[in-house]
Design a protein around this motif. Structure first.
Motif, PDB file in Angstrom:
ATOM      1  N   PRO A  80       0.825  -1.213   0.000  1.00  0.00           N
ATOM      2  CA  PRO A  80       0.000   0.000   0.000  1.00  0.00           C
ATOM      3  C   PRO A  80       0.858   1.262   0.000  1.00  0.00           C
ATOM      4  N   PRO A  81       0.311   2.324  -0.598  1.00  0.00           N
ATOM      5  CA  PRO A  81       1.062   3.589  -0.618  1.00  0.00           C
ATOM      6  C   PRO A  81       1.215   4.139   0.790  1.00  0.00           C
ATOM      7  N   ILE A  82       2.317   4.798   1.011  1.00  0.00           N
ATOM      8  CA  ILE A  82       2.570   5.439   2.299  1.00  0.00           C
ATOM      9  C   ILE A  82       2.384   6.933   2.094  1.00  0.00           C
ATOM     10  N   LEU A  83       1.505   7.503   2.891  1.00  0.00           N
ATOM     11  CA  LEU A  83       1.211   8.922   2.781  1.00  0.00           C
ATOM     12  C   LEU A  83       1.942   9.685   3.873  1.00  0.00           C
ATOM     13  N   LYS A  84       2.639  10.731   3.466  1.00  0.00           N
ATOM     14  CA  LYS A  84       3.291  11.588   4.453  1.00  0.00           C
ATOM     15  C   LYS A  84       2.218  12.318   5.240  1.00  0.00           C
ATOM     16  N   THR A  85       2.526  12.628   6.477  1.00  0.00           N
ATOM     17  CA  THR A  85       1.555  13.325   7.316  1.00  0.00           C
ATOM     18  C   THR A  85       2.276  14.283   8.264  1.00  0.00           C
ATOM     19  N   ASN A  86       1.515  15.148   8.884  1.00  0.00           N
ATOM     20  CA  ASN A  86       2.055  16.119   9.832  1.00  0.00           C
ATOM     21  C   ASN A  86       1.495  15.820  11.213  1.00  0.00           C
ATOM     22  N   THR A  87       1.866  16.640  12.157  1.00  0.00           N
ATOM     23  CA  THR A  87       1.379  16.450  13.524  1.00  0.00           C
ATOM     24  C   THR A  87      -0.065  16.893  13.677  1.00  0.00           C
ATOM     25  N   SER A  88      -0.572  17.674  12.755  1.00  0.00           N
ATOM     26  CA  SER A  88      -1.934  18.227  12.743  1.00  0.00           C
ATOM     27  C   SER A  88      -2.248  19.053  13.984  1.00  0.00           C
ATOM     28  N   ARG A  89      -1.252  19.723  14.495  1.00  0.00           N
ATOM     29  CA  ARG A  89      -1.471  20.552  15.678  1.00  0.00           C
ATOM     30  C   ARG A  89      -1.773  21.996  15.327  1.00  0.00           C
ATOM     31  N   GLN A  90      -1.607  22.348  14.056  1.00  0.00           N
ATOM     32  CA  GLN A  90      -1.879  23.723  13.656  1.00  0.00           C
ATOM     33  C   GLN A  90      -3.147  23.759  12.825  1.00  0.00           C
ATOM     34  N   ARG A  91      -3.924  24.808  13.029  1.00  0.00           N
ATOM     35  CA  ARG A  91      -5.233  24.921  12.395  1.00  0.00           C
ATOM     36  C   ARG A  91      -5.346  26.269  11.692  1.00  0.00           C
ATOM     37  N   LEU A  92      -6.014  26.238  10.545  1.00  0.00           N
ATOM     38  CA  LEU A  92      -6.321  27.447   9.804  1.00  0.00           C
ATOM     39  C   LEU A  92      -7.842  27.561   9.739  1.00  0.00           C
ATOM     40  N   ASN A  93      -8.364  28.654  10.248  1.00  0.00           N
ATOM     41  CA  ASN A  93      -9.817  28.869  10.276  1.00  0.00           C
ATOM     42  C   ASN A  93     -10.193  29.907   9.239  1.00  0.00           C
ATOM     43  N   ILE A  94     -11.171  29.558   8.415  1.00  0.00           N
ATOM     44  CA  ILE A  94     -11.639  30.447   7.362  1.00  0.00           C
ATOM     45  C   ILE A  94     -13.137  30.671   7.553  1.00  0.00           C
ATOM     46  N   LEU A  95     -13.520  31.909   7.727  1.00  0.00           N
ATOM     47  CA  LEU A  95     -14.928  32.290   7.708  1.00  0.00           C
ATOM     48  C   LEU A  95     -15.151  32.959   6.358  1.00  0.00           C
ATOM     49  N   GLY A  96     -16.019  32.380   5.543  1.00  0.00           N
ATOM     50  CA  GLY A  96     -16.177  32.885   4.187  1.00  0.00           C
ATOM     51  C   GLY A  96     -17.616  33.149   3.816  1.00  0.00           C
ATOM     52  N   ALA A  97     -17.796  33.973   2.793  1.00  0.00           N
ATOM     53  CA  ALA A  97     -19.116  34.280   2.246  1.00  0.00           C
ATOM     54  C   ALA A  97     -19.011  34.271   0.724  1.00  0.00           C
ATOM     55  N   TYR A  98     -19.834  33.435   0.115  1.00  0.00           N
ATOM     56  CA  TYR A  98     -19.830  33.271  -1.339  1.00  0.00           C
ATOM     57  C   TYR A  98     -21.007  34.024  -1.947  1.00  0.00           C
ATOM     58  N   ASN A  99     -20.740  34.789  -3.006  1.00  0.00           N
ATOM     59  CA  ASN A  99     -21.761  35.529  -3.730  1.00  0.00           C
ATOM     60  C   ASN A  99     -22.018  34.813  -5.053  1.00  0.00           C
ATOM     61  N   PRO A 100     -23.155  34.126  -5.190  1.00  0.00           N
ATOM     62  CA  PRO A 100     -23.416  33.366  -6.420  1.00  0.00           C
ATOM     63  C   PRO A 100     -23.661  34.235  -7.645  1.00  0.00           C
ATOM     64  N   ASP A 101     -24.055  35.490  -7.461  1.00  0.00           N
ATOM     65  CA  ASP A 101     -24.298  36.356  -8.614  1.00  0.00           C
ATOM     66  C   ASP A 101     -23.005  36.763  -9.312  1.00  0.00           C
ATOM     67  N   PHE A 102     -21.978  37.038  -8.539  1.00  0.00           N
ATOM     68  CA  PHE A 102     -20.711  37.499  -9.098  1.00  0.00           C
ATOM     69  C   PHE A 102     -19.592  36.470  -8.959  1.00  0.00           C
ATOM     70  N   HIS A 103     -19.906  35.318  -8.377  1.00  0.00           N
ATOM     71  CA  HIS A 103     -18.914  34.266  -8.116  1.00  0.00           C
ATOM     72  C   HIS A 103     -17.707  34.858  -7.389  1.00  0.00           C
TER      73      HIS A 103
END
Length: 176
Positions: free
Chosen positions: A26-49
């Motif tokens: 099986p393939p071996i996938l590299k990974t990280n410690t996953s201790r850092q987080r990026l938070n994104i609060l977003g708003a999408y406008n479908p009229d203008f994309h």
């Protein structure tokens, strides 16, 4: 102006997508410690994309939501009114947020029914984002991870043809 909003909380980690591998090797996938987080609060406008966001390592709480709403109001300052469709995350309904909204009547929140993510177009946007930036990609350093996310937003115009077909407002009301 109608916007679809939500938060996405990304962990610095490899997100495996579809892949084939020999079960005997099986393939071996590299990974990280996953201790850092990026938070994104977003708003999408479908009229203008178009997409406005507040991205950072800060936790998403009511104070951060107010900063996010300020970003939206600044981006759409010429709009006479803004309706933001959201899920029922507790930080959107916090007391300081509802108090803040009373002083900013231009922004109106509409909460979608629970367990209905298909009604929020931004959920499809997040899935597209993950496919473009995260799936099957390994970022050794957290800064590389953050920069890849920010690069996607800077180049959003190049994805408009794909977003136009993916993020449609074709909803059907089904009777009893």
């Amino acid at each position: 102006m109608f916007l679809f909003g939500d938060g996405m909380h990304l962990i610095h980690q490899n997100v495996p997508g579809l892949c084939w591998g020999d079960p005997k090797d099986p393939p071996i996938l590299k990974t990280n410690t996953s201790r850092q987080r990026l938070n994104i609060l977003g708003a999408y406008n479908p009229d203008f994309h178009s997409f406005v966001h507040l991205t950072g390592e800060e936790n998403c709480d009511a104070k951060r939501v107010i900063e996010y709403f300020d970003v939206i109001l600044k981006a759409y300052r010429r709009a006479p009114a803004i309706v933001l469709f959201l899920d029922n995350a507790t930080y959107f309904k916090a007391e300081i947020v509802t108090t803040w909204l009373k002083d900013h009547p231009k922004l109106k929140l509409e909460f979608l029914p629970p367990y209905a993510p298909n009604l929020n177009l931004i959920e499809r946007f997040w899935k597209f984002f993950k496919r473009q930036v995260l799936y099957n990609r390994y970022y050794e350093a957290f800064n590389d991870y953050k920069n890849a996310c920010k690069q996607f937003f800077r180049e959003l115009d190049s994805y408009v043809p794909q977003l136009r077909s993916l993020l449609t407002e074709n909803f059907e009301i089904i009777g009893n």
